[in-house]
Scaffold this active site. Structure first.
Site, short mmCIF file in Angstrom:
data_model
loop_
_atom_site.label_atom_id
_atom_site.label_comp_id
_atom_site.label_asym_id
_atom_site.label_seq_id
_atom_site.Cartn_x
_atom_site.Cartn_y
_atom_site.Cartn_z
N ASP A 4 0.87 -1.19 0.00
CA ASP A 4 0.00 0.00 0.00
C ASP A 4 0.90 1.24 0.00
O ASP A 4 2.13 1.14 0.13
CB ASP A 4 -0.91 -0.01 1.24
N SER A 5 0.28 2.40 -0.10
CA SER A 5 1.04 3.65 -0.02
C SER A 5 1.49 3.94 1.41
O SER A 5 2.50 4.60 1.64
CB SER A 5 0.16 4.81 -0.50
N TYR A 36 -1.20 8.39 -2.29
CA TYR A 36 -1.50 8.12 -3.70
C TYR A 36 -2.73 8.90 -4.17
O TYR A 36 -2.88 9.19 -5.35
CB TYR A 36 -1.77 6.63 -3.91
N CYS A 68 -4.62 -1.51 -2.01
CA CYS A 68 -4.84 -0.08 -2.20
C CYS A 68 -5.83 0.10 -3.35
O CYS A 68 -5.55 -0.33 -4.48
CB CYS A 68 -3.52 0.60 -2.53
N ASN A 69 -6.96 0.69 -3.05
CA ASN A 69 -7.97 0.93 -4.09
C ASN A 69 -7.47 1.93 -5.12
O ASN A 69 -7.69 1.78 -6.32
CB ASN A 69 -9.25 1.51 -3.47
N THR A 70 -6.78 2.97 -4.65
CA THR A 70 -6.33 4.04 -5.53
C THR A 70 -5.38 3.50 -6.61
O THR A 70 -5.45 3.88 -7.77
CB THR A 70 -5.61 5.13 -4.71
N CYS A 182 -11.24 2.63 0.52
CA CYS A 182 -9.83 2.94 0.73
C CYS A 182 -9.41 2.05 1.89
O CYS A 182 -10.11 1.99 2.92
CB CYS A 182 -9.66 4.41 1.10
N THR A 183 -8.30 1.35 1.72
CA THR A 183 -7.92 0.36 2.74
C THR A 183 -7.53 1.01 4.07
O THR A 183 -7.46 0.33 5.09
CB THR A 183 -6.76 -0.52 2.24
N1 DGL Z 1 -4.86 3.07 1.03
C1 DGL Z 1 -5.07 3.66 -0.23
C2 DGL Z 1 -6.37 3.22 -0.87
O1 DGL Z 1 -6.84 2.18 -0.65
C3 DGL Z 1 -4.81 5.10 -0.50
C4 DGL Z 1 -4.33 6.10 0.46
C5 DGL Z 1 -3.51 7.17 -0.27
O2 DGL Z 1 -2.30 6.95 -0.41
O3 DGL Z 1 -4.08 8.19 -0.72
O4 DGL Z 1 -6.96 3.90 -1.67
#
Ligand code: DGL
Length: 277
Positions: A4-5, A36, A68-70, A182-183
């Site tokens: 993940d980020s 992200y 990570c969804n993004t 978002c995780t």
């Molecule tokens: N955890 C990430 C997600 O699922 C994103 C958080 C981020 O870096 O903006 O979207």
């Protein structure tokens, strides 16, 4: 290897451990490029396959999980193309939320990136065409989740304010289910529940990602006992983030390593460690 980020993917680590406690789960966070959610599509498309490739080179996992969804809603095909191992992506839990809703109206909280993706729009038209969907993208919620993971207790009013724009779009007060797309957000599920204007079901995809990962690992996974402690690796210098290193300790990662992307060493990345406690 769960990726993940930042700390959001730790919610997926927990989900995997809860159904497969003997699977070795390593963790990587691209802290050098966090968050992200505010990056352009081009920036993420360029970075993700590179970082994924370097991490896989160092860790050599059986499966790479983009928690990570993004990142997944944008660059899953590019990462799959680059890696020679199976890649599990994260899909916003729109389908289960639509099935769960009794009122026929659901909300979706994500990063601004995930909210504007074609991928998200396609999921809504495929799996939620008969329910109303209200979306809100928030980087504020990402940073609140990062703070909570580091052991801070932000004011509840901040959670209320951060999710208020979603409820402001719900004039008939019918939203009964919200997708945590978002995780990071399962880390603040309780705070979101407490500050919602009424009882809401907050749904995430951690369980589904964990089941898919275990399906790919195959039948040997439940009996597989890891010989070495799990590794956590980040793309910025761990000595700059002592609270993050402590967070990883709380999640069972006793040391945090640094994937140093500045060094010109071809495909061999520099890994150094910071031990805490
Ligand atoms: N955890 C990430 C997600 O699922 C994103 C958080 C981020 O870096 O903006 O979207």
């Amino acid at each position: 290897l769960v990726f993940d980020s930042g700390v959001g993917g730790l919610t997926v680590v927990d989900a995997i451990r809860s159904i497969a406690p003997n699977v070795r789960v390593d963790y990587a966070a691209d802290t050098g490029f966090f968050p992200y959610g505010d990056k352009t599509d081009a920036e993420l498309r360029a970075r993700l396959p590179e970082v994924a490739d370097e991490l896989v080179e160092v860790i050599r996992p059986d499966v790479f999980v983009i928690a990570c969804n993004t990142a997944s809603t944008l660059a899953l095909p590019e990462v799959r193309e680059r890696l020679s191992i199976p890649v599990v992506g994260t899909v916003p839990a729109i389908k289960p939320a639509a099935l769960l809703s009794k009122t026929g109206k659901i909300g979706l909280l994500a990063t601004p990136g995930t909210v504007r993706r074609d991928y998200t729009a396609a999921l809504i038209s495929d799996f939620a065409h008969d329910v109303e969907v209200v979306l809100h993208g928030s980087l504020e919620l990402v940073s609140l989740a990062e703070r909570v993971a580091r052991g801070e207790t932000p004011d509840l009013a901040d959670f209320a304010a951060a999710q208020a724009p979603l409820f402001a779009q719900d004039e008939d007060h019918r939203i009964d289910t919200i997708v945590l797309a978002c995780t990071h957000f399962p880390l603040i599920r309780e705070q979101l529940k407490q500050t919602a204007p009424r009882a809401i079901n907050y749904v995430d995809s951690g369980g589904a990602i964990a089941r898919q990962t275990c399906r790919i690992l195959g039948a040997q996974a439940p009996d597989f006992v890891p010989e070495q402690p799990p590794r956590a690796i980040i793309t910025s210098d761990p000595s700059r983030h002592p609270e993050l290193v402590d967070t990883f300790v709380r999640f069972g990662f006793s040391r945090t390593e640094h994937l140093d992307r500045q060094t010109d060493m071809g495909r061999v990345s520099q890994v150094s460690s910071t031990m805490r406690k």
